[in-house]
Design an enzyme around this catalytic site. Structure first.
Site, PDB file in Angstrom:
ATOM      1  N   ARG A  17       0.622  -1.165   0.044  1.00  0.00           N
ATOM      2  CA  ARG A  17      -0.029   0.051   0.098  1.00  0.00           C
ATOM      3  C   ARG A  17       0.992   1.441  -0.003  1.00  0.00           C
ATOM      4  NH1 ARG A  17      -0.942   4.771   2.410  1.00  0.00           N
ATOM      5  NH2 ARG A  17      -0.302   3.825   4.573  1.00  0.00           N
ATOM      6  N   ASP A  18       1.470   1.557   1.188  1.00  0.00           N
ATOM      7  CA  ASP A  18       2.178   2.581   1.349  1.00  0.00           C
ATOM      8  C   ASP A  18       3.350   2.701   0.047  1.00  0.00           C
ATOM      9  OD1 ASP A  18       3.060   5.286   2.207  1.00  0.00           O
ATOM     10  OD2 ASP A  18       3.977   4.455   4.137  1.00  0.00           O
ATOM     11  N   HIS A 208       6.899   4.425  12.716  1.00  0.00           N
ATOM     12  CA  HIS A 208       6.800   4.227  11.330  1.00  0.00           C
ATOM     13  C   HIS A 208       7.810   5.344  10.603  1.00  0.00           C
ATOM     14  CE1 HIS A 208       4.192   4.161   7.110  1.00  0.00           C
ATOM     15  NE2 HIS A 208       5.455   5.271   7.138  1.00  0.00           N
ATOM     16  N   HIS A 210      10.547   6.999   7.869  1.00  0.00           N
ATOM     17  CA  HIS A 210      11.103   7.129   6.446  1.00  0.00           C
ATOM     18  C   HIS A 210      12.737   7.334   6.762  1.00  0.00           C
ATOM     19  CE1 HIS A 210       7.454   7.594   4.072  1.00  0.00           C
ATOM     20  NE2 HIS A 210       6.976   7.211   5.157  1.00  0.00           N
ATOM     21  N   CYS A 241       5.931   9.991  -0.057  1.00  0.00           N
ATOM     22  CA  CYS A 241       4.721  10.968   0.347  1.00  0.00           C
ATOM     23  C   CYS A 241       4.782  12.027  -0.587  1.00  0.00           C
ATOM     24  CB  CYS A 241       4.940  11.756   1.992  1.00  0.00           C
ATOM     25  SG  CYS A 241       3.489  12.501   2.209  1.00  0.00           S
ATOM     26  N   ASN A 250       9.975   4.377   2.711  1.00  0.00           N
ATOM     27  CA  ASN A 250       9.958   3.545   4.066  1.00  0.00           C
ATOM     28  C   ASN A 250      11.234   3.127   4.317  1.00  0.00           C
ATOM     29  OD1 ASN A 250       6.783   4.195   5.177  1.00  0.00           O
ATOM     30  ND2 ASN A 250       6.938   3.282   2.983  1.00  0.00           N
TER      31      ASN A 250
END
Length: 301
Positions: A17-18, A208, A210, A241, A250
């Protein structure tokens, strides 16, 4: 000096997803399904599968219903992103029962992302969270710009904690607290996560990070010392992002798994099978995989 490390941590794989949502090349649905299957084979038991966003704005996620239909099983927790009420209505027509909502701490970030200030966004999200909880859904609240905002700069810890508290009061099951632009330093990670764990001892709290400035692993180590045992990561370091210029992917799942295994912390993830999953997806990407562990494995093959 004694290291205060857990025996086991949980990695939530966010690559499908991300990781893929901002990928320029449209990746065939069948490839995504195979990628998810290989991630599961590697031992990843919690995954963000897809996002129920507008296909107009994120074409990569236009196959969300197909991904959910093909990838749900009884052994893994499959989470999908639901950014608004329209997305929520779509997901309620699927068998998926775990969703993620998100909000940035800063007004500036939320205005760029949703054209709403934080307070306006919460007026929409919180009733939706309460409704979904009433229907038995698992709710993951993703807290963006928890440390720094690309438009506002440094975020006060009190502001991040306050937003987390709003979601906890609404009944969310998990907080995923994000260094959205990869600018946090380890002492900041230790400080914030120590406070979050102290303030919300019964809450699932996930970190989370990055890797924009190559500090994600150091931040993970600091969060471990603070007591965090759940981490988001993306196979191959995929992601970024769209509302944070320069924010790269990430932290790479394989790099996290390797570091933790070297420290004797169990992740339950088979590194070789994880590398196989990355090999499967990499030919379909618009940029090369640049994680350290993947490069070393590829060089040795």
């Amino acid at each position: 000096m004694t290291l205060h490390l857990p025996k086991k941590v949980t990695i939530i794989e966010v690559g499908p997803r991300d990781g893929l949502q901002n990928e320029k090349n449209f990746i065939p649905t069948a490839v995504k399904i195979d990628f998810i299957a290989k991630l599961k084979e590697a031992g990843l038991q919690e995954l963000e599968l897809t996002s129920f966003v507008s296909p107009k704005w994120v074409p990569q996620m236009s196959d969300a219903e197909d991904i959910v239909a093909a990838c749900l099983d009884l052994k893994t927790k499959a989470i999908v992103l639901v950014p608004n009420r329209k997305g929520m209505e779509r997901v309620m027509h699927t068998p998926c029962r775990a969703v993620a909502v998100f909000a940035g701490v800063s007004d500036e970030f939320n205005r760029k992302n949703s054209n709403k200030a934080t307070s306006e966004l919460l007026k929409e999200l919180i009733p939706a969270v309460i409704e979904l909880k009433g229907k038995g859904y698992f709710i993951r609240a993703c807290i963006s710009t928890a440390f720094y905002c690309p438009y506002k700069g440094k975020i006060a810890e009190a502001d991040t904690i306050r937003l987390c508290n709003v979601f906890i009061d609404a009944g969310v099951d998990e907080l995923s607290v994000a260094d959205t632009i990869g600018m946090a330093a380890p002492h900041e990670s230790f400080s914030l996560f120590s406070k979050l764990i102290r303030n919300f001892p019964n809450q699932l709290i996930t970190a989370h990070f990055h890797d924009t400035r190559k500090m994600a692993l150091a931040n993970i180590y600091a969060a471990l010392e603070a007591g965090v045992v759940r981490f988001d990561a993306s196979a191959g370091g995929l992601g970024g992002c769209p509302f944070a210029k320069g924010a790269t992917g990430n932290v790479a799942t394989e790099d996290v798994v390797y570091m933790l295994s070297r420290m004797g912390v169990d992740t339950g993830v088979d590194l070789e099978k994880l590398i196989d999953a990355i090999h499967l997806i990499s030919p379909h990407l618009s940029r090369p995989i640049d994680s350290a562990v993947f490069r070393l494995h590829t060089a040795a093959e």
